[in-house]
Design a protein around this motif. Sequence first.
Motif, PDB file in Angstrom:
ATOM      1  N   PRO A  86       0.575  40.233  33.228  1.00 45.07           N
ATOM      2  CA  PRO A  86      -0.788  39.752  33.386  1.00 45.07           C
ATOM      3  C   PRO A  86      -0.802  38.318  33.923  1.00 45.07           C
ATOM      4  N   ALA A  87      -1.872  37.984  34.592  1.00 44.01           N
ATOM      5  CA  ALA A  87      -2.025  36.655  35.167  1.00 44.01           C
ATOM      6  C   ALA A  87      -2.132  35.612  34.054  1.00 44.01           C
ATOM      7  N   TRP A  88      -1.554  34.434  34.338  1.00 44.36           N
ATOM      8  CA  TRP A  88      -1.627  33.327  33.387  1.00 44.36           C
ATOM      9  C   TRP A  88      -3.089  32.975  33.121  1.00 44.36           C
ATOM     10  N   THR A  89      -3.368  32.562  31.917  1.00 43.54           N
ATOM     11  CA  THR A  89      -4.701  32.126  31.528  1.00 43.54           C
ATOM     12  C   THR A  89      -4.586  30.865  30.676  1.00 43.54           C
ATOM     13  N   THR A  90      -5.604  30.049  30.697  1.00 45.73           N
ATOM     14  CA  THR A  90      -5.595  28.838  29.872  1.00 45.73           C
ATOM     15  C   THR A  90      -5.608  29.187  28.385  1.00 45.73           C
ATOM     16  N   ASP A  91      -5.893  30.430  28.048  1.00 43.71           N
ATOM     17  CA  ASP A  91      -5.789  30.859  26.651  1.00 43.71           C
ATOM     18  C   ASP A  91      -4.351  30.751  26.151  1.00 43.71           C
ATOM     19  N   TRP A  92      -3.379  30.740  27.068  1.00 40.74           N
ATOM     20  CA  TRP A  92      -1.972  30.662  26.688  1.00 40.74           C
ATOM     21  C   TRP A  92      -1.515  29.251  26.362  1.00 40.74           C
ATOM     22  N   LEU A  93      -2.346  28.248  26.618  1.00 38.64           N
ATOM     23  CA  LEU A  93      -2.008  26.873  26.221  1.00 38.64           C
ATOM     24  C   LEU A  93      -1.956  26.791  24.703  1.00 38.64           C
ATOM     25  N   SER A  94      -0.934  26.143  24.175  1.00 38.23           N
ATOM     26  CA  SER A  94      -0.850  25.973  22.724  1.00 38.23           C
ATOM     27  C   SER A  94      -1.811  24.872  22.276  1.00 38.23           C
ATOM     28  N   ASP A  95      -2.106  24.841  20.985  1.00 37.86           N
ATOM     29  CA  ASP A  95      -2.946  23.768  20.447  1.00 37.86           C
ATOM     30  C   ASP A  95      -2.269  22.411  20.654  1.00 37.86           C
ATOM     31  N   LYS A  96      -0.956  22.380  20.492  1.00 37.15           N
ATOM     32  CA  LYS A  96      -0.212  21.140  20.723  1.00 37.15           C
ATOM     33  C   LYS A  96      -0.341  20.710  22.178  1.00 37.15           C
ATOM     34  N   GLY A  97      -0.260  21.669  23.092  1.00 37.08           N
ATOM     35  CA  GLY A  97      -0.410  21.375  24.511  1.00 37.08           C
ATOM     36  C   GLY A  97      -1.785  20.833  24.845  1.00 37.08           C
ATOM     37  N   ARG A  98      -2.822  21.438  24.264  1.00 38.49           N
ATOM     38  CA  ARG A  98      -4.192  20.956  24.483  1.00 38.49           C
ATOM     39  C   ARG A  98      -4.354  19.515  24.000  1.00 38.49           C
ATOM     40  N   ALA A  99      -3.790  19.225  22.836  1.00 36.68           N
ATOM     41  CA  ALA A  99      -3.881  17.865  22.291  1.00 36.68           C
ATOM     42  C   ALA A  99      -3.128  16.873  23.176  1.00 36.68           C
ATOM     43  N   ARG A 100      -1.972  17.288  23.684  1.00 39.68           N
ATOM     44  CA  ARG A 100      -1.200  16.388  24.558  1.00 39.68           C
ATOM     45  C   ARG A 100      -1.915  16.143  25.885  1.00 39.68           C
ATOM     46  N   LEU A 101      -2.558  17.177  26.425  1.00 35.60           N
ATOM     47  CA  LEU A 101      -3.343  16.979  27.650  1.00 35.60           C
ATOM     48  C   LEU A 101      -4.387  15.897  27.423  1.00 35.60           C
ATOM     49  N   GLU A 102      -5.127  16.025  26.334  1.00 31.79           N
ATOM     50  CA  GLU A 102      -6.202  15.070  26.059  1.00 31.79           C
ATOM     51  C   GLU A 102      -5.666  13.660  25.836  1.00 31.79           C
ATOM     52  N   SER A 103      -4.558  13.528  25.107  1.00 29.15           N
ATOM     53  CA  SER A 103      -4.011  12.193  24.874  1.00 29.15           C
ATOM     54  C   SER A 103      -3.476  11.571  26.167  1.00 29.15           C
ATOM     55  N   TYR A 104      -3.176  12.411  27.151  1.00 28.09           N
ATOM     56  CA  TYR A 104      -2.696  11.957  28.461  1.00 28.09           C
ATOM     57  C   TYR A 104      -3.854  11.603  29.401  1.00 28.09           C
ATOM     58  N   GLY A 105      -5.072  11.948  28.981  1.00 23.85           N
ATOM     59  CA  GLY A 105      -6.247  11.631  29.801  1.00 23.85           C
ATOM     60  C   GLY A 105      -6.778  12.798  30.601  1.00 23.85           C
ATOM     61  N   ILE A 106      -6.332  14.008  30.289  1.00 27.53           N
ATOM     62  CA  ILE A 106      -6.823  15.216  30.961  1.00 27.53           C
ATOM     63  C   ILE A 106      -7.592  16.031  29.938  1.00 27.53           C
ATOM     64  N   ALA A 107      -8.850  16.314  30.238  1.00 27.52           N
ATOM     65  CA  ALA A 107      -9.654  17.110  29.320  1.00 27.52           C
ATOM     66  C   ALA A 107      -9.135  18.548  29.305  1.00 27.52           C
ATOM     67  N   PRO A 108      -8.834  19.084  28.121  1.00 30.69           N
ATOM     68  CA  PRO A 108      -8.329  20.455  28.059  1.00 30.69           C
ATOM     69  C   PRO A 108      -9.429  21.461  28.396  1.00 30.69           C
ATOM     70  N   PRO A 109      -9.042  22.663  28.809  1.00 26.09           N
ATOM     71  CA  PRO A 109     -10.035  23.663  29.200  1.00 26.09           C
ATOM     72  C   PRO A 109     -10.917  24.088  28.034  1.00 26.09           C
ATOM     73  N   GLN A 110     -12.162  24.385  28.372  1.00 25.12           N
ATOM     74  CA  GLN A 110     -13.137  24.849  27.383  1.00 25.12           C
ATOM     75  C   GLN A 110     -13.791  26.125  27.893  1.00 25.12           C
ATOM     76  N   PRO A 111     -14.122  27.041  27.006  1.00 28.02           N
ATOM     77  CA  PRO A 111     -14.739  28.306  27.446  1.00 28.02           C
ATOM     78  C   PRO A 111     -16.040  28.115  28.224  1.00 28.02           C
ATOM     79  N   ALA A 112     -16.752  27.029  27.977  1.00 31.21           N
ATOM     80  CA  ALA A 112     -18.025  26.794  28.661  1.00 31.21           C
ATOM     81  C   ALA A 112     -17.834  26.374  30.117  1.00 31.21           C
ATOM     82  N   GLY A 113     -16.598  26.079  30.526  1.00 32.19           N
ATOM     83  CA  GLY A 113     -16.337  25.739  31.921  1.00 32.19           C
ATOM     84  C   GLY A 113     -16.440  24.275  32.268  1.00 32.19           C
TER      85      GLY A 113
END
Length: 156
Positions: A86-113
């Motif tokens: 199956p195609a990759w999806t942002t649902d596969w990002l771990s919670d740790k990964g989402r937190a690291r994205l945000e601490s790096y200055g990148i807003a993690p993906p949200q279902p609302a788009g």
Amino acid sequence: MAVLDQPTEAQVWDWLEAVPDPEIPVISVVDLGVIRGVSVTEAGVTVTITPTYSGCPAMAIIALDIETELAKRGVANLTIETRIAPAWTTDWLSDKGRARLESYGIAPPQPAGGPERCPHCQSKDVERVSQFGSTPCKAQWRCRSCLEPFDYFKCI
């Protein structure tokens, strides 16, 4: 480090945590969800990867980085398989990964788009500048409170 005759799958997963995404180095390819599977048999180690999007130029570097990391750990017989379904999806990002994205200055993906808040000051007063960001998987946004621009990792 001693060379192992046969690592366990858990060891290989742990070692892959040390492989950063080449475009966002604060997140590992495991936390990004690019690593889809690890198999260890008498014939060697197989790592299955899935690109974040079709044609992702980082996949060749990711495969090389996986090979380099596992070779350092004594893995001599390595197969890297690329699986696109199956195609990759942002649902596969771990919670740790989402937190690291945000601490790096990148807003993690949200279902609302769109981003929930500014990754710099946490304000919810944000606006989209462009659907296209620094890479195809990101969009450019700006915070109206702190006026800082930031990337938003698009939902896929």
